[in-house]
Design a protein around this motif. Structure first.
Motif, PDB file in Angstrom:
ATOM      1  N   VAL A   1      -7.102  37.801  15.603  1.00  0.00           N
ATOM      2  CA  VAL A   1      -7.733  37.498  16.886  1.00  0.00           C
ATOM      3  C   VAL A   1      -8.536  38.710  17.348  1.00  0.00           C
ATOM      4  O   VAL A   1      -8.091  39.855  17.211  1.00  0.00           O
ATOM      5  CB  VAL A   1      -6.667  37.144  17.940  1.00  0.00           C
ATOM      6  N   THR A   2      -9.715  38.458  17.871  1.00  0.00           N
ATOM      7  CA  THR A   2     -10.515  39.521  18.475  1.00  0.00           C
ATOM      8  C   THR A   2     -10.569  39.309  19.982  1.00  0.00           C
ATOM      9  O   THR A   2     -10.238  38.239  20.493  1.00  0.00           O
ATOM     10  CB  THR A   2     -11.954  39.531  17.927  1.00  0.00           C
ATOM     11  N   GLN A   3     -11.019  40.339  20.683  1.00  0.00           N
ATOM     12  CA  GLN A   3     -11.096  40.242  22.133  1.00  0.00           C
ATOM     13  C   GLN A   3     -12.162  39.250  22.594  1.00  0.00           C
ATOM     14  O   GLN A   3     -12.171  38.839  23.760  1.00  0.00           O
ATOM     15  CB  GLN A   3     -11.388  41.616  22.733  1.00  0.00           C
ATOM     16  N   ALA A   4     -13.042  38.839  21.694  1.00  0.00           N
ATOM     17  CA  ALA A   4     -14.089  37.879  22.044  1.00  0.00           C
ATOM     18  C   ALA A   4     -13.607  36.438  21.978  1.00  0.00           C
ATOM     19  O   ALA A   4     -14.245  35.537  22.527  1.00  0.00           O
ATOM     20  CB  ALA A   4     -15.298  38.057  21.127  1.00  0.00           C
ATOM     21  N   HIS A   5     -12.478  36.197  21.307  1.00  0.00           N
ATOM     22  CA  HIS A   5     -11.984  34.831  21.164  1.00  0.00           C
ATOM     23  C   HIS A   5     -11.547  34.263  22.510  1.00  0.00           C
ATOM     24  O   HIS A   5     -10.958  34.963  23.345  1.00  0.00           O
ATOM     25  CB  HIS A   5     -10.800  34.788  20.194  1.00  0.00           C
ATOM     26  N   ARG A   6     -11.781  32.974  22.693  1.00  0.00           N
ATOM     27  CA  ARG A   6     -11.344  32.319  23.927  1.00  0.00           C
ATOM     28  C   ARG A   6      -9.831  32.402  24.099  1.00  0.00           C
ATOM     29  O   ARG A   6      -9.340  32.569  25.221  1.00  0.00           O
ATOM     30  CB  ARG A   6     -11.777  30.847  23.931  1.00  0.00           C
ATOM     31  N   ILE A   7      -9.093  32.309  22.995  1.00  0.00           N
ATOM     32  CA  ILE A   7      -7.632  32.342  23.095  1.00  0.00           C
ATOM     33  C   ILE A   7      -7.121  33.709  23.530  1.00  0.00           C
ATOM     34  O   ILE A   7      -5.967  33.843  23.953  1.00  0.00           O
ATOM     35  CB  ILE A   7      -6.962  31.927  21.767  1.00  0.00           C
ATOM     36  N   ALA A   8      -7.967  34.751  23.444  1.00  0.00           N
ATOM     37  CA  ALA A   8      -7.586  36.080  23.920  1.00  0.00           C
ATOM     38  C   ALA A   8      -8.067  36.329  25.341  1.00  0.00           C
ATOM     39  O   ALA A   8      -7.642  37.302  25.971  1.00  0.00           O
ATOM     40  CB  ALA A   8      -8.159  37.155  22.994  1.00  0.00           C
TER      41      ALA A   8
END
Length: 497
Positions: free
Chosen positions: A398-405
């Protein structure tokens, strides 16, 4: 993920048939539904008695685990809200004039009745909300009683609370509460309001109205004067009418950030006092010197407690790179032992999602996580064929750009990110519009204190997560709202100081 016949696998909600899980199978241990008597219909509780809605409208409340209709509930109109506010206003002068020690007696009675009826209330909350009976019985109900006991103790000590020598109640408090902790959120709001001499009009969530209506009966059982507590049930328009009512002095809301912003716009420019406890995207930060097994338990409690339907859930796991593999292996082993199924079974760890609407949101966001390239994992488990269910889920890569993050999922979904240095952990944890909670796992006390100074969160847990106490204030910053509930700080929101 498939929906199959209801089943809780042997000793686990996953990994059925494996050696250790099969050896430690759990026999079903269902709590009896007979302990609670749910009426076929309920009215509004106004001025000390139940009454039908003025226009006769009703709605149904269903059990999330089975989709069974539990009862029919009156839907309050704007006229009903006005009647409830007028009842609270009429009761206010006499209630506020009572000596604090006299108000305390009523709060003590309520606390004792909650304790006496704890088993009944736990079953009711589990049926209406979908959370496991172990949580309602062992977490919610003890905390509910504790909050009433705690604020009963403050009722005759308000001049010594640090808010001036003669703090006065505000008047009529409008309180709107969510569905994830229906009775606990009621206690968080009603207990300090009554202790400080205010009267209350409360609106529970439309999917979980029953425990508030049972609480109305507790108020009558405790002999609370008529009009001091009023409960109006309904959906969004009922809450909007209550918040906008011109004779309300204080608005307290717990719920989504979007609705909180709308409430803030409604009360802007008025004399009403406002506190908001809104959404969150809490970071659970695990350093390489943390005890792995203890941290895993904290991670599980942080995101899978109440199916992740917790505003302060630790939905973002930040783990130091050097221990990522070890921690994730241990976490997956632990998740394979979680038991998913009937919330009334005392062995169940993860219950149902509260509503079809919430399940759809969780499903949509997890699909977005996969589409954006995150790797999804869930333990193998069979979900019941009826009701609203979602398997415990972990996303890696997961990256900080993902919606789930970035977005609050409000479900049993964990996003895993990594960091190398404490400064990087702080930067990633603070990279959110929310600011409600965080957890820090390390053996170094100095590191915990330094992290606590740097993290922008209202509540920071040290080597634990999701621990609550009535003496400790709770609340957030930024889009997680403002104001504090609990502790001495929770009195201030209901006092003219």
């Amino acid at each position: 993920m498939t929906r199959e016949t209801p089943q809780v696998t042997g000793g686990t909600g996953a990994a059925a048939g494996t050696g250790p899980a099969k050896a430690f199978a759990y026999a079903p241990a269902p709590e009896s539904r007979a302990i609670v008597d749910i009426a076929p219909s309920y009215g509004l509780f106004v001025d000390g008695e139940f009454r039908d809605a003025s226009d006769g409208k009703v709605f149904k409340t269903v059990s999330p685990a089975s989709e069974e209709v539990l009862s029919e509930v009156a839907q309050a109109s704007a006229e009903d809200v006005d009647t409830a506010v007028r009842a609270a206003r009429a009761a206010h002068a006499e209630w506020a004039a009572l000596p604090g020690a006299e108000r305390a007696k009523y709060l003590f009675r309520i606390a004792r009745i909650v304790q006496e009826r704890a088993r009944e209330l736990a079953v009711l909350e589990t049926l209406d909300n979908g959370k496991p009976i172990r949580e309602t019985r062992d977490a919610d109900l003890p905390l509910i009683a504790a909050h009433f006991f705690y604020y009963a103790g403050w009722a005759d000590k308000l001049p010594h609370a640090g808010f001036g020598p003669d703090p006065r109640p505000l008047g009529v408090a409008a309180q709107v509460i969510p569905w994830n902790f229906p009775l606990l959120m009621l206690a968080w709001k009603i207990a300090p309001a009554l202790a400080t001499g205010n009267t209350v009009v409360l609106k529970p969530a439309e999917t979980t109205p029953l425990s508030a209506l049972f609480f109305a009966d507790i108020c009558r059982q405790a002999g609370l004067p008529r009009g001091v507590v009023n409960i109006v049930t309904g959906a969004g328009p009922t809450g909007a009418a209550l918040v906008a009512h011109p004779d309300v002095d204080k608005v307290a809301f717990t719920g989504s950030t979007a609705v909180g912003k709308e409430i803030a716009r409604t009360v802007a420019g008025t004399r009403k006092r406002l506190t908001l406890e809104l959404g969150g995207k809490g970071a659970n930060i695990v350093f390489d010197d943390a005890p792995i097994d203890q941290a895993v338990e904290g991670i599980v409690n942080g995101i899978y407690f109440n199916g992740g339907q917790v505003c302060c859930a630790g939905s973002r796991l930040l783990v130091q790179e050097s221990v990522q593999d070890e921690l994730l292996d241990a976490l997956k082993r632990r998740l394979a032992t979680l038991r998913i199924g009937d919330p009334l079974d005392k062995n169940t760890d993860v219950g149902a999602i509260n509503s079809a609407e919430q399940l759809a949101r969780i499903t949509e966001l997890t699909r977005a996580g996969e589409a954006e390239g995150a790797e999804r994992w869930s333990p193998a488990c069979e979900l019941p064929s009826t009701g609203y269910w979602f398997a415990p889920t972990v996303f890696t890569n997961v990256t900080q750009a993902h919606r789930i993050a970035r977005e609050e999922i409000f479900g049993p979904v964990l996003s895993v990110l990594t960091f190398r240095t404490p400064d990087e952990a702080v930067a990633k944890a603070n990279n959110t519009p929310y600011g409600l909670s965080a957890g820090v796992w390390t053996e170094k006390g100095s590191r915990i204190l330094k992290m606590a100074q740097q993290l922008r969160a209202g509540v920071i847990w040290s080597n634990t997560f999701n621990k609550f106490d009535p003496t400790s204030p709770f609340g957030g910053y930024q889009e997680s709202g403002f104001g504090r509930e609990g502790g001495r700080h929770g009195l201030e929101a209901y006092l003219d100081v």
